[in-house]
Design an enzyme around this catalytic site. Structure first.
Site, PDB file in Angstrom:
ATOM      1  N   ARG A 110       7.132  42.292   9.005  1.00  0.00           N
ATOM      2  CA  ARG A 110       8.326  42.282   8.159  1.00  0.00           C
ATOM      3  C   ARG A 110       7.977  41.697   6.796  1.00  0.00           C
ATOM      4  O   ARG A 110       7.258  40.702   6.704  1.00  0.00           O
ATOM      5  CB  ARG A 110       9.432  41.454   8.815  1.00  0.00           C
ATOM      6  CG  ARG A 110      10.703  41.382   7.972  1.00  0.00           C
ATOM      7  CD  ARG A 110      11.801  40.625   8.679  1.00  0.00           C
ATOM      8  NE  ARG A 110      12.336  41.384   9.799  1.00  0.00           N
ATOM      9  CZ  ARG A 110      13.381  40.986  10.515  1.00  0.00           C
ATOM     10  NH1 ARG A 110      13.986  39.852  10.254  1.00  0.00           N
ATOM     11  NH2 ARG A 110      13.809  41.719  11.527  1.00  0.00           N
ATOM     12  N   SER A 180       1.107  34.841  13.008  1.00  0.00           N
ATOM     13  CA  SER A 180       1.345  34.216  14.319  1.00  0.00           C
ATOM     14  C   SER A 180       0.247  34.544  15.329  1.00  0.00           C
ATOM     15  O   SER A 180       0.497  35.068  16.423  1.00  0.00           O
ATOM     16  CB  SER A 180       2.714  34.632  14.842  1.00  0.00           C
ATOM     17  OG  SER A 180       3.719  34.168  13.973  1.00  0.00           O
ATOM     18  N   ASP A 233       5.429  30.912  12.741  1.00  0.00           N
ATOM     19  CA  ASP A 233       6.881  31.123  12.784  1.00  0.00           C
ATOM     20  C   ASP A 233       7.662  29.845  13.066  1.00  0.00           C
ATOM     21  O   ASP A 233       8.804  29.703  12.619  1.00  0.00           O
ATOM     22  CB  ASP A 233       7.264  32.234  13.764  1.00  0.00           C
ATOM     23  CG  ASP A 233       6.651  32.072  15.143  1.00  0.00           C
ATOM     24  OD1 ASP A 233       5.882  31.118  15.353  1.00  0.00           O
ATOM     25  OD2 ASP A 233       6.918  32.920  16.016  1.00  0.00           O
TER      26      ASP A 233
END
Length: 491
Positions: A110, A180, A233
């Protein structure tokens, strides 16, 4: 880290619960079913082995806190890595300008743009886009993967509306990069990949600086952009929540995977050695690695033996969404093999690893019908079995046993971090609030899990809870990454 629940993604929201709130009806009904006396030896033993009474939870919380201290003292000191993130400055609300966030942690990535307007205007405008990564790039070369990401970033920037987004003259675009995967971070804007996970196996990356790889790809695509913050995150969630609440001290992810990070006093980190010991920094606990004093059953042991990281990350295997359904499946399989659950035959699909997922457990536990119709439908559609009411009740008991243990153990982990913060800051003792920012589909969409986690906090902290707030901060990690790019801007 997200489970495959079928509710739409919405813009960032923040919710919280108070510790005096009543359980909703279906939670009470589920608890009543799970407390009924079991006449199945397999289930009876499993329930006993999974039990987490308050004294046991206290031992778990203390053991996690001890491991935190050991990991802060020296690299590899305990199960918890206690990784230095080099995030020494958190968002204050004064941030201004145009910043970006890129989140790479699974089969999609994203990208987000955020126009910040300082204390008065805050977030002036934001735009985001989710892009699917072709399977071949997940096992291709680093040039192919980062080249693809850079090309999509360039397309995203090219579509910006000049009236909504404005980059100050003479400035490069700056981006917060949420990566991540396991990384050894060496500064706020650099870190080397330890290993790929989640189905990725991109060649030429081990030991490489992931920020340099992205910067090089962006430069090759003529994109005048640089990474100014590398985060995970959990850190992004903490930073994003901190932007609207200065009392946020902990960020917790409870989804397919799990992790927690928190604000630590530098003087309490012996392994910092000669580095500055004043102020604070965020510690990434990697708490999933905790593996001591946990209520491991034969089913946990069997699942662990089949995992790629045998003997490790036992806490994650008990509390995260990736594994809850699999533990239930293994218990039901043994109940089929040793008793008359589902009749004379063992369903073929019940023998398939990970066929039962956490979202299936959630659907079954939320069933409030007299005949447990939803439970019956899930069992028929997923495992291809026709279950009578007695069998449906047994299945709900197994689900509740696994979820109760998971939620309560997660609560013990949060308590360990809260007490570690209190040890250094005396925040609660002085009447100051401490906020825990929560994200992840398991926490968001599984009310029974959430309730059991809350129960553990109540039992372990008692009156101290009046100074603690648990906030659901949905989808703020992207905002947090962009804010950390602003906080660590070179300008």
């Amino acid at each position: 880290m997200s489970l495959m629940f079928s509710s739409p993604v919405v813009t960032p929201t923040i919710g919280s619960f108070t510790f005096s709130s009543r359980r909703s009806n279906y939670i009470v009904m589920s608890a009543v079913r799970s407390n009924s006396a079991s006449t199945c030896p397999v289930l009876t033993k499993f329930q006993k082995d999974c039990a987490t009474p308050t004294p046991y939870l206290r031992n778990v919380a203390n053991a996690i806190a001890d491991d935190m201290r050991a990991g802060l003292a020296v690299e590899g000191g305990g199960d918890l890595d206690m990784i230095l993130t080099y995030v020494d400055a958190l968002p204050s609300g004064n941030e201004e300008g145009l910043f970006y966030a890129l989140d790479l942690g699974g089969t999609n990535f994203r990208v987000r743009s955020v126009q910040l307007g300082g204390k008065k205007k805050r977030v002036v405008a934001t735009e985001s886009e989710q892009i699917s990564i072709p399977q071949k790039l997940m096992i291709g070369t680093r040039e192919e993967l980062f080249g693809f990401i850079a090309s999509k970033l360039a397309s995203f920037v090219a579509k910006e509306k000049p009236g909504r987004f404005r980059l100050e003259e003479g400035r490069k675009r700056e981006i917060g990069f949420t990566f991540s995967f396991p990384v050894k971070q060496t500064s706020i804007d650099s870190g080397t990949l330890i290993k790929w996970t989640k189905g990725f196996k991109v060649s030429g990356m081990e030991g490489k600086n992931v920020v340099a790889c992205l910067n090089e790809a962006m430069e090759a695509h003529g994109l005048d952009m640089r990474v100014s913050a590398l985060v995970n995150d959990g850190v992004g969630t903490l930073a994003g929540a901190r932007y609207s609440d200065e009392d946020v001290m902990i960020g917790v992810i409870l989804g397919t995977g799990t992790n927690a990070c928190y604000v630590e006093q530098k003087h309490a980190i012996p392994k910092l050695q000669s580095k500055s010991s004043s102020g604070t920094t965020i510690i990434n606990t990697e708490w999933g690695g905790f593996s001591k004093v946990l209520p491991q059953t034969i089913f946990d042991q069997e699942m662990d033996a089949k995992s790629p990281n045998r003997g490790e990350h036992l806490y994650e295997k008990m509390i995260s969404g990736m594994y809850l359904g699999e533990i239930v499946r293994r218990v039901l399989l043994q109940m089929c093999e040793t008793s008359d659950l589902f009749g004379q035959f063992v369903p073929v699909k019940l023998s398939t690893p990970f066929e039962l997922r956490t979202e299936h457990l959630c659907k079954m536990q939320e069933d409030t019908t007299d005949d447990l119709q939803t439970v019956g439908s899930v069992l028929y559609n997923i495992l291809e079995v026709e279950a009578n009411l007695k069998e449906r009740r047994r299945v709900v008991e197994v689900c509740d046993t696994v979820v109760k243990r998971g939620g309560r153990l997660a609560g013990a982990g949060i308590v360990a971090i809260l007490e570690k913060i209190e040890e250094e800051t005396k925040r609660m003792g002085s009447g100051k609030r401490t906020v825990v920012a929560m994200d992840g589909a398991l926490y968001e969409k599984y009310p029974q899990y959430r309730q059991y986690m809350q129960d553990a906090l109540v039992e372990l902290l008692g009156d101290k809870l009046s100074h603690i707030a648990i906030k659901h901060t949905k989808d703020v990690s992207g905002l947090g990454a962009a804010l950390l790019a602003a906080t660590n801007s070179i300008y």
